[in-house]
Design a protein around this motif. Structure first.
Motif, PDB file in Angstrom:
ATOM      1  N   ARG A  71       0.838  -1.200   0.000  1.00  0.00           N
ATOM      2  CA  ARG A  71       0.000   0.000   0.000  1.00  0.00           C
ATOM      3  C   ARG A  71       0.870   1.247   0.000  1.00  0.00           C
ATOM      4  NH1 ARG A  71      -0.380  -1.604   5.462  1.00  0.00           N
ATOM      5  NH2 ARG A  71       0.239   0.044   6.944  1.00  0.00           N
ATOM      6  N   ASP A  72       0.332   2.310  -0.598  1.00  0.00           N
ATOM      7  CA  ASP A  72       1.016   3.605  -0.649  1.00  0.00           C
ATOM      8  C   ASP A  72       0.696   4.400   0.612  1.00  0.00           C
ATOM      9  OD1 ASP A  72       2.016   2.987  -3.107  1.00  0.00           O
ATOM     10  OD2 ASP A  72       0.436   4.005  -4.230  1.00  0.00           O
ATOM     11  N   GLU A  73       1.696   5.090   1.145  1.00  0.00           N
ATOM     12  CA  GLU A  73       1.516   6.006   2.274  1.00  0.00           C
ATOM     13  C   GLU A  73       2.378   7.230   2.029  1.00  0.00           C
ATOM     14  OE1 GLU A  73       2.210   4.419   6.099  1.00  0.00           O
ATOM     15  OE2 GLU A  73       0.484   3.070   6.084  1.00  0.00           O
ATOM     16  N   ALA A  74       1.770   8.298   1.512  1.00  0.00           N
ATOM     17  CA  ALA A  74       2.503   9.558   1.267  1.00  0.00           C
ATOM     18  C   ALA A  74       3.747   9.272   0.449  1.00  0.00           C
ATOM     19  CB  ALA A  74       2.827  10.244   2.593  1.00  0.00           C
ATOM     20  N   GLU A  75       4.914   9.549   1.011  1.00  0.00           N
ATOM     21  CA  GLU A  75       6.172   9.342   0.296  1.00  0.00           C
ATOM     22  C   GLU A  75       6.788   7.993   0.620  1.00  0.00           C
ATOM     23  OE1 GLU A  75       7.320  11.326  -2.004  1.00  0.00           O
ATOM     24  OE2 GLU A  75       5.515  12.528  -1.711  1.00  0.00           O
ATOM     25  N   ARG A  76       5.988   7.074   1.143  1.00  0.00           N
ATOM     26  CA  ARG A  76       6.506   5.764   1.528  1.00  0.00           C
ATOM     27  C   ARG A  76       5.695   4.660   0.869  1.00  0.00           C
ATOM     28  NH1 ARG A  76       6.560   5.315   7.845  1.00  0.00           N
ATOM     29  NH2 ARG A  76       4.331   5.148   7.384  1.00  0.00           N
ATOM     30  N   GLN A  77       6.316   3.495   0.821  1.00  0.00           N
ATOM     31  CA  GLN A  77       5.629   2.286   0.374  1.00  0.00           C
ATOM     32  C   GLN A  77       5.717   1.268   1.505  1.00  0.00           C
ATOM     33  OE1 GLN A  77       3.944   1.865  -2.375  1.00  0.00           O
ATOM     34  NE2 GLN A  77       3.371  -0.248  -2.063  1.00  0.00           N
ATOM     35  N   VAL A  78       4.579   0.666   1.846  1.00  0.00           N
ATOM     36  CA  VAL A  78       4.522  -0.267   2.961  1.00  0.00           C
ATOM     37  C   VAL A  78       4.227  -1.661   2.418  1.00  0.00           C
ATOM     38  CG1 VAL A  78       3.390  -0.868   5.121  1.00  0.00           C
ATOM     39  CG2 VAL A  78       3.761   1.526   4.532  1.00  0.00           C
ATOM     40  N   LEU A  79       5.013  -2.624   2.868  1.00  0.00           N
ATOM     41  CA  LEU A  79       4.831  -4.029   2.504  1.00  0.00           C
ATOM     42  C   LEU A  79       4.617  -4.813   3.791  1.00  0.00           C
ATOM     43  CD1 LEU A  79       5.053  -6.565   0.624  1.00  0.00           C
ATOM     44  CD2 LEU A  79       7.525  -6.466   1.013  1.00  0.00           C
ATOM     45  N   GLU A  80       3.525  -5.589   3.855  1.00  0.00           N
ATOM     46  CA  GLU A  80       3.230  -6.418   5.022  1.00  0.00           C
ATOM     47  C   GLU A  80       3.081  -7.863   4.572  1.00  0.00           C
ATOM     48  OE1 GLU A  80       0.898  -3.443   8.084  1.00  0.00           O
ATOM     49  OE2 GLU A  80      -0.259  -4.856   6.878  1.00  0.00           O
ATOM     50  N   ILE A  81       3.752  -8.776   5.274  1.00  0.00           N
ATOM     51  CA  ILE A  81       3.651 -10.208   5.008  1.00  0.00           C
ATOM     52  C   ILE A  81       3.281 -10.867   6.320  1.00  0.00           C
ATOM     53  CG2 ILE A  81       4.912 -12.278   4.341  1.00  0.00           C
ATOM     54  CD1 ILE A  81       6.564 -10.524   2.478  1.00  0.00           C
ATOM     55  N   SER A  82       2.114 -11.506   6.361  1.00  0.00           N
ATOM     56  CA  SER A  82       1.611 -12.050   7.621  1.00  0.00           C
ATOM     57  C   SER A  82       1.117 -13.463   7.420  1.00  0.00           C
ATOM     58  CB  SER A  82       0.478 -11.163   8.159  1.00  0.00           C
ATOM     59  OG  SER A  82      -0.571 -11.074   7.218  1.00  0.00           O
ATOM     60  N   ASN A  83       1.110 -14.192   8.510  1.00  0.00           N
ATOM     61  CA  ASN A  83       0.622 -15.564   8.501  1.00  0.00           C
ATOM     62  C   ASN A  83       0.074 -15.906   9.871  1.00  0.00           C
ATOM     63  OD1 ASN A  83       3.792 -15.712   9.066  1.00  0.00           O
ATOM     64  ND2 ASN A  83       2.810 -17.361  10.200  1.00  0.00           N
ATOM     65  N   PRO A  84      -0.965 -16.743   9.936  1.00  0.00           N
ATOM     66  CA  PRO A  84      -1.452 -17.203  11.241  1.00  0.00           C
ATOM     67  C   PRO A  84      -0.515 -18.263  11.798  1.00  0.00           C
ATOM     68  CG  PRO A  84      -2.708 -18.232   9.476  1.00  0.00           C
ATOM     69  CD  PRO A  84      -1.763 -17.273   8.812  1.00  0.00           C
ATOM     70  N   GLY A  85      -0.667 -18.520  13.096  1.00  0.00           N
ATOM     71  CA  GLY A  85       0.164 -19.528  13.725  1.00  0.00           C
ATOM     72  C   GLY A  85       0.593 -19.101  15.106  1.00  0.00           C
ATOM     73  N   GLU A  86       1.341 -19.971  15.758  1.00  0.00           N
ATOM     74  CA  GLU A  86       1.817 -19.662  17.103  1.00  0.00           C
ATOM     75  C   GLU A  86       2.735 -18.443  17.062  1.00  0.00           C
ATOM     76  OE1 GLU A  86       3.638 -23.018  18.864  1.00  0.00           O
ATOM     77  OE2 GLU A  86       1.883 -24.319  18.669  1.00  0.00           O
ATOM     78  N   PRO A  87       2.622 -17.547  18.050  1.00  0.00           N
ATOM     79  CA  PRO A  87       3.460 -16.338  18.037  1.00  0.00           C
ATOM     80  C   PRO A  87       4.921 -16.652  18.324  1.00  0.00           C
ATOM     81  CG  PRO A  87       2.230 -16.475  20.085  1.00  0.00           C
ATOM     82  CD  PRO A  87       1.719 -17.601  19.216  1.00  0.00           C
ATOM     83  N   ILE A  88       5.778 -15.775  17.867  1.00  0.00           N
ATOM     84  CA  ILE A  88       7.209 -15.890  18.174  1.00  0.00           C
ATOM     85  C   ILE A  88       7.405 -15.537  19.636  1.00  0.00           C
ATOM     86  CG2 ILE A  88       9.498 -15.005  17.602  1.00  0.00           C
ATOM     87  CD1 ILE A  88       8.405 -14.288  14.841  1.00  0.00           C
ATOM     88  N   PRO A  89       8.136 -16.319  20.411  1.00  0.00           N
ATOM     89  CA  PRO A  89       8.370 -15.975  21.825  1.00  0.00           C
ATOM     90  C   PRO A  89       8.939 -14.568  21.950  1.00  0.00           C
ATOM     91  CG  PRO A  89       9.123 -18.212  21.362  1.00  0.00           C
ATOM     92  CD  PRO A  89       8.759 -17.603  20.036  1.00  0.00           C
ATOM     93  N   SER A  90       8.430 -13.828  22.939  1.00  0.00           N
ATOM     94  CA  SER A  90       8.807 -12.410  23.079  1.00  0.00           C
ATOM     95  C   SER A  90      10.300 -12.239  23.308  1.00  0.00           C
ATOM     96  CB  SER A  90       8.019 -11.787  24.232  1.00  0.00           C
ATOM     97  OG  SER A  90       8.270 -12.505  25.438  1.00  0.00           O
TER      98      SER A  90
END
Length: 641
Positions: A542-561
């Motif tokens: 997605r476009d955001e002003a002068e930036r480009q944002v890329l998101e890659i997500s998946n369901p599953g168990e969370p990464i330990p903090s």
């Protein structure tokens, strides 16, 4: 009846009979077109005549606004004449130098109206007094609330003792403050002393008696048990007031100083521990009063620096022994701590021994101050860290050698690996091979490709560590197109897995398309390997002003903090991949971060039980400036226009 235009006898009698209060008849003043210009009175009863004279009002209503406050606007009175709807309001004026208030009623009469005025000055004064009384009451309640909040915030209670009543009066929060059951600390001195530690009751009683004789504020401390079985420390601050030299009243506060006492006890314990440790080590202990020149040096200076303690000089001598390249920075840091109210100081620098050689030392000190913040004393120790510095330098040299070796090794492995790949590919193209042979050749080619990816990761690691950043070849690039191309390739390698690409906006920018493809491939592969096998992987641009944002997500168990802070470090792996195929070296996310930062961007990760894991990449629209900063190559700039 007095009138500028005398009305008929019947109307005059009516004004006398119906208007014992001031009453004024007004007639509309209109232009030739009938538009309302103003109102002008036409008749006054005697009471109104006296009022008009007292207020100094003229015949036009518009002139009355200066003498009577609260009159409606001309438009509101015009609507009354048009509709006949009566009006009621209050007006205020100064009659013969005194403020008067009137209740006004307005009724339509022909093309005008009658204005009746009832004097309500006494009622208004009473109402105003009542309002002021209510305001004072609200202000008193607000002050009480502010005092309550202040006492709770400051962790204190107030108390008062008077000779006349011989009782103690506590603030409302005393029960909660002392942790007592209902009944609180008691309303007598004897009842309060029962809440004090038995071993201190006599001393506390004597302290109160001494306070009666004290001139000015006095203070003392005591300990008391709480309902939960714990013991807390309290500090009393009070002052005695006298009449004709005889004490009649005591006022004060009680503060909970348990935390402060514990902190001071811990500090004393730490100081004692520090003193014992300094005896057991070879650190050079020193003691300096910043207001003077002299420094007291410990006995270890002979062992560490070669000087006897009597040969070590004061602060000016110490400054002269600092290495010239370190002197300005060390003195500046020390001066900043002393002047800014700091409590501790630490510095690493080179110090000249008696034999003329410089040693690396770690110098640390604590600052002691008085109640006004003035520096009283500074105590510290000087540790010889020369061997440690040398060991660190050797470790750095070894690490650099290993990285160079890995880089050379990864580069030289490509030649035999390419030969293996080409040979396996040629064998597969032969039609005479059996299915088993075809499968073996396919396995050889796949394994060689995986090894090639590992070598590429090693070379990228070497470039990032030794070359100041990964070089880029920038050109106009469509991020959504790069994502779709990578997803198509990965879909073939992972049949049955769902990878969804969503794009908002054009997603155009100046980037390195090959390196962006590497970023997307590593992140999507990571999501496929560690996410739920049944769950989809989402790739969003997605476009955001002068930036480009890329998101890659998946369901599953969370990464330990505890792993999130080191997730992008090299040779780090979260755990076994669900697919059974790990990346092997743990360099994928490290290379992703290096490539994104080489573009002037940033990559972050969030991982929760509810949302799954999402990697977010933020890129500037034009990466040319960032690539120049890291020294990246820009051979494609000629194509960017």
């Amino acid at each position: 009846m007095t009138s500028s235009r005398v009305p008929g006898p019947e109307l005059a009698w009516q004004l006398h009979a119906e208007c014992p209060d001031p009453c004024v008849l007004f007639q509309a003043v209109r232009d030739e077109a009938g538009a309302l210009l103003d109102f002008q009175w036409t008749a006054l009863n005697p009471a109104a005549e006296a009022l008009v004279h007292g207020l100094g009002l003229g015949p036009a209503l518009s002139a009355w606004r200066g003498g009577l406050k609260g009159l409606p606007e001309r438009g509101a009175l015009g609507r009354l004449v048009d509709t006949g709807a009566p009006l009621s309001f209050e007006v205020q004026g100064r009659v013969d130098g005194a403020e008067r208030w009137y209740r006004a009623r307005v009724l339509r009469r022909g093309d005008g109206f009658s204005l009746w005025l009832s004097d309500i000055t006494d009622v208004s004064v009473e109402r105003r007094a009542l309002r002021e009384e209510l305001e004072q009451e609200r202000a008193a309640r607000a002050r009480e609330e502010h005092l309550r909040l202040a006492l709770e915030t400051a962790q204190m209670v107030t108390w008062e003792w008077s000779e006349a009543r011989l009782t103690l009066v506590w603030s409302h929060n005393a029960e909660a403050f002392f942790g007592h059951p209902p009944g609180g600390p008691g309303d007598t001195m004897e009842g309060f002393l029962e809440r004090v530690n038995p071993s201190e009751r006599t001393r506390v009683a004597e302290a109160f008696l001494q306070g009666l004789c004290a001139e000015g504020p006095y203070t003392f401390q005591f300990r008391g048990p709480c309902a939960d079985g714990t013991e807390r420390c309290f500090e009393v601050v009070g002052q005695t007031f006298r009449e004709e030299g005889r004490p009649t009243r005591m006022l004060g506060v009680v503060m909970d100083c348990t935390g402060r006492e514990r902190a001071q006890a811990a500090l004393r314990e730490a100081e004692e521990r520090y003193r014992l440790v300094s005896w057991a080590t070879n650190d050079v202990v020193w003691d300096w009063n910043p207001s003077g020149e002299h420094i007291h040096w410990g006995e270890s200076c002979l062992t560490v620096l070669g000087y006897a303690s009597e040969e070590m000089g004061g602060i000016s001598w110490w400054e002269q022994q600092l290495h010239p390249d370190d002197r300005e920075l060390v003195l500046s840091s020390l001066g900043h701590v002393l002047q800014s109210g700091g409590e501790s100081w630490a510095a690493e620098y080179r110090f000249r021994r008696k034999d003329g050689m410089y040693v690396h030392v770690l110098d640390r000190g604590l600052v002691t101050r008085d109640a006004q913040g003035r520096t009283l004393r500074m105590i510290g120790s000087m540790m010889d860290i020369t061997e440690r510095k040398r060991a660190v330098e050797r470790m750095q040299e070894e690490a650099q050698f290993r990285e160079r070796f890995i880089g050379i090794l990864g580069h030289d492995l490509r030649n035999p690996l390419n030969a293996i790949t080409l040979s396996a590919r040629q064998l597969r193209r032969r039609g005479a091979m059996s299915p088993v042979q075809q499968q073996l050749a396919q396995r050889i080619e796949t394994s060689a490709a995986r090894m090639g990816n590992m070598i590429s990761d090693i070379l990228d690691l070497t470039r990032a560590r030794l070359s100041g950043g990964i070089p880029l070849h920038l050109s106009p690039t469509s991020l959504p197109a790069v994502c779709r191309q990578v997803v198509e390739e990965l879909t073939v390698a992972h049949p049955g897995r769902e990878i969804l690409v969503q794009a908002e906006g054009g997603g155009e920018g100046i980037w390195d398309p090959e390196r962006l493809a590497q970023v997307v491939s590593n992140l999507v592969s990571n999501a496929l390997e560690h996410g739920e096998r049944e769950g989809p992987v989402f790739v969003r641009c997605r476009d955001e002003a002068e930036r480009q944002v890329l998101e890659i997500s998946n369901p599953g168990e969370p990464i330990p903090s505890h792993l999130l802070t080191t997730l992008f470090d090299p040779f780090r792996q979260v755990g076994a991949a669900r697919s059974g195929r790990g990346s092997g070296l743990g360099l994928g996310l490290f290379i992703v971060r290096e490539l994104v930062e080489a573009h002037g961007g940033q990559v972050t990760v969030r991982s929760t039980e509810h949302e799954g894991t999402t990697f977010t990449v933020v890129l500037p629209r034009d990466a040319r400036g960032a690539a120049r900063d890291v020294g990246g190559a820009l051979p494609e700039e000629a194509h960017t226009g």
